[in-house]
Design an enzyme around this catalytic site. Sequence first.
Site, mmCIF file in Angstrom:
data_model
loop_
_atom_site.group_PDB
_atom_site.id
_atom_site.type_symbol
_atom_site.label_atom_id
_atom_site.label_comp_id
_atom_site.label_asym_id
_atom_site.label_seq_id
_atom_site.Cartn_x
_atom_site.Cartn_y
_atom_site.Cartn_z
ATOM 1 N N TYR A 119 -54.690 8.219 -32.842
ATOM 2 C CA TYR A 119 -54.866 9.376 -32.085
ATOM 3 C C TYR A 119 -54.921 9.548 -30.702
ATOM 4 O O TYR A 119 -55.590 8.598 -29.977
ATOM 5 C CB TYR A 119 -56.176 10.011 -32.515
ATOM 6 C CG TYR A 119 -57.041 11.248 -31.957
ATOM 7 C CD1 TYR A 119 -56.732 12.440 -32.555
ATOM 8 C CD2 TYR A 119 -57.676 11.164 -30.845
ATOM 9 C CE1 TYR A 119 -57.323 13.572 -31.925
ATOM 10 C CE2 TYR A 119 -58.005 12.388 -30.324
ATOM 11 C CZ TYR A 119 -57.995 13.497 -30.942
ATOM 12 O OH TYR A 119 -58.423 14.506 -30.147
ATOM 13 N N GLU A 137 -53.833 17.819 -28.477
ATOM 14 C CA GLU A 137 -54.330 16.645 -29.718
ATOM 15 C C GLU A 137 -52.633 16.164 -30.168
ATOM 16 O O GLU A 137 -52.012 17.102 -30.769
ATOM 17 C CB GLU A 137 -54.963 17.214 -30.507
ATOM 18 C CG GLU A 137 -56.587 17.359 -30.083
ATOM 19 C CD GLU A 137 -57.529 17.761 -31.506
ATOM 20 O OE1 GLU A 137 -57.493 18.768 -31.924
ATOM 21 O OE2 GLU A 137 -58.061 16.622 -31.754
#
Lengths: 291, 400
Positions: free
Chosen positions: B120, B208
Amino acid sequence: MSVLANKNTRVLIQGITGTQASFHVKRSIESGTNIVAGISPRHGGEEHLGIPVFDTIREAQRQFSFDASVLFVPANGVKSAVREAIEAEIPLIISIAQGVPVHDMLEIKSMLNASKTLMIGPNTPGLITPEEARLGIFPENIHKKGNIGIISRSSTLTYEAVLETKAAGLGQSTVIGLGDDMIVGSDFRVMLNLFMQDEDTKAVVLIGKADNAYEILAAKYYASLSNKKPVIAFVAGEALPYHNYNMGYASDIITHGRITVSDKKRIMREAGMTVVDNMGQIHQILQELQL
Amino acid sequence: MNIHEYQAKKVLAQYGINVPKGGIAYTPAEAKRIAQKLSSRGPWMLKAQIQSGARAGGHFISHDAGGKGGIRLVTQISNVSYETSQMLNNTLVTEQTDDKGKRVNKVYVEAYKEAKRLFYVGMIIDSSIPAITLLISDVINEDIVKLAHFNSESLLRLNLKYDSGITDEQIFKILDFLSLDKEYLRSFHDFLGKLLFTFINLDAQMIEINPVGMLTDKKLIALDAKITFDDNALFRHPDIMKMRDDSEEDDRVLKAQRCGFQYQEFSGTIGCIVNGGSLALEAMDILKSKGYEMACSLNVKGGVDKDKISAGIKIIMTNPRVEGVFINILGGFLRCNLIADGILAATQDVGAAIPIVIRFEGTNKDEARSILEQSNLPIMFADNPDEAIEKLLKQMEVND
């Protein structure tokens, strides 16, 4: 005494000729604020509400000195207006407009860090020292001179806090709206420090909200002080559901970990603040202090 | 403002960031055509385009959707149009949507990219420093706020300087955190540098990439993308503004936005009109302490136009879930009499059949009250929020 502004504070208004500026500047003058000059590009040499107007701060400084500047410029002009005020070394800037881009605030904060200027706002009603100086848009008819300092992260709850001091039969030394935005010029710590040193302030009402980590920074700072005046605090938004958190709130949870309103309240209590669950309780606590 | 994954990937690609090839499909036939064009053998990814994370673990309300989520790996070309048809025009509920979910009206078809490893990457603004914070985690497909809340140690947070970018030292920290060796320095520098440039250049509030894939040639690829832009800075980005998808927004939210106000929905029965977000929070806290919940709130802060205020008030008054309205105005910049005029205009159009309690304080409060008292509308007044809410709840009981 008071903090940051009193009747001798020489005030500049940036963006003085606008409609909202005119409405509020007139009221500030009527309530005794020492407004000495205004800035409005292409209006240099004119007079507005009896106040001399200049094109730039530099030009105004040939005739006047300033202790504070109130910005009535629109959100997209705030960054350059702040830069001009910092370059002119004005000690205090108060920016009223809402909607200043977050990235502009990142830049403004780095400019402020490299200067001696203190900034309040944006998105704030400003600062008021009752009967002496109204730097912003506060409804002046609710204020009364006294010895309670107020610092608030919410424009409208600031008024609520003022009314609570009134209900306790007390008045205010200075009332400061830090600004509602995600990033503001000053957080609670600077103002707490000023109020702790101010002789006329006997206690402080601190209003926070479900938002970023400012209240936690305030609590940690307060805990570190050796000489404390009482702080009565309220944090709005305990009932706010998780999926309604705004962007700023979400990002500070990500960077700081858990910071729910109940976490904030607990940390503030541990730091020695008196935390109320309903703003309507503030006046009772103030009365119990017997100031 | 949020945009869809396919739009975010297009934006990232413009900034030189590696993304899988793909195309957007509004029909099953279109999906098949795109898939064939992307690759002759597959596999392909089919991704429901709604603005929500956790789409893979979500479920469609209708049973026709085959009981699978909103992200699907398809290996046979013959299945592409079938799987697409299951998702299109169906409603997807995820952990991040409410129970009503969001309707899928387009599917992004991508060539599947095999990655050695997934992780991530996020970028957000830490408002209390303030700084842009880079986030790295080995945990993927998890809501980042939840992760930070419950599993804070699984996140590496690095504050980036606004002007100097990401340092080699910071990259080494990331590689160390992910247990990768130093030969990845260049590809991480390239990827994260471009991401930061995108973040700053486009006034992003959050980016993100969940997940980033590591390819066999050490390059990094954005396998998913989510960008949230600062609404207040959209005036600088007309191209981004055009990407706004109104179907993602509730009608009432859009109406409020057109008036320059913020509208939010909750699950209760009381409507609330305030001038300042924290007044709504305060009301919500008081309601909760009495066992009630808010239905919706409208923040008319900054309002200077009577017609807009009236239009805003109508949004609340016509919400069928609203059984009572609490109006709390602390006039400063906004003058109370303007709100009174707005209420009058609104009630002329939609009536005042539900109980309304108003608390006016500050600028021009007496004038405001007398405007409404003269109108003979069944409006009650109070001096503070506690009293107002008590009066409102009592009147709502009477009406029951």
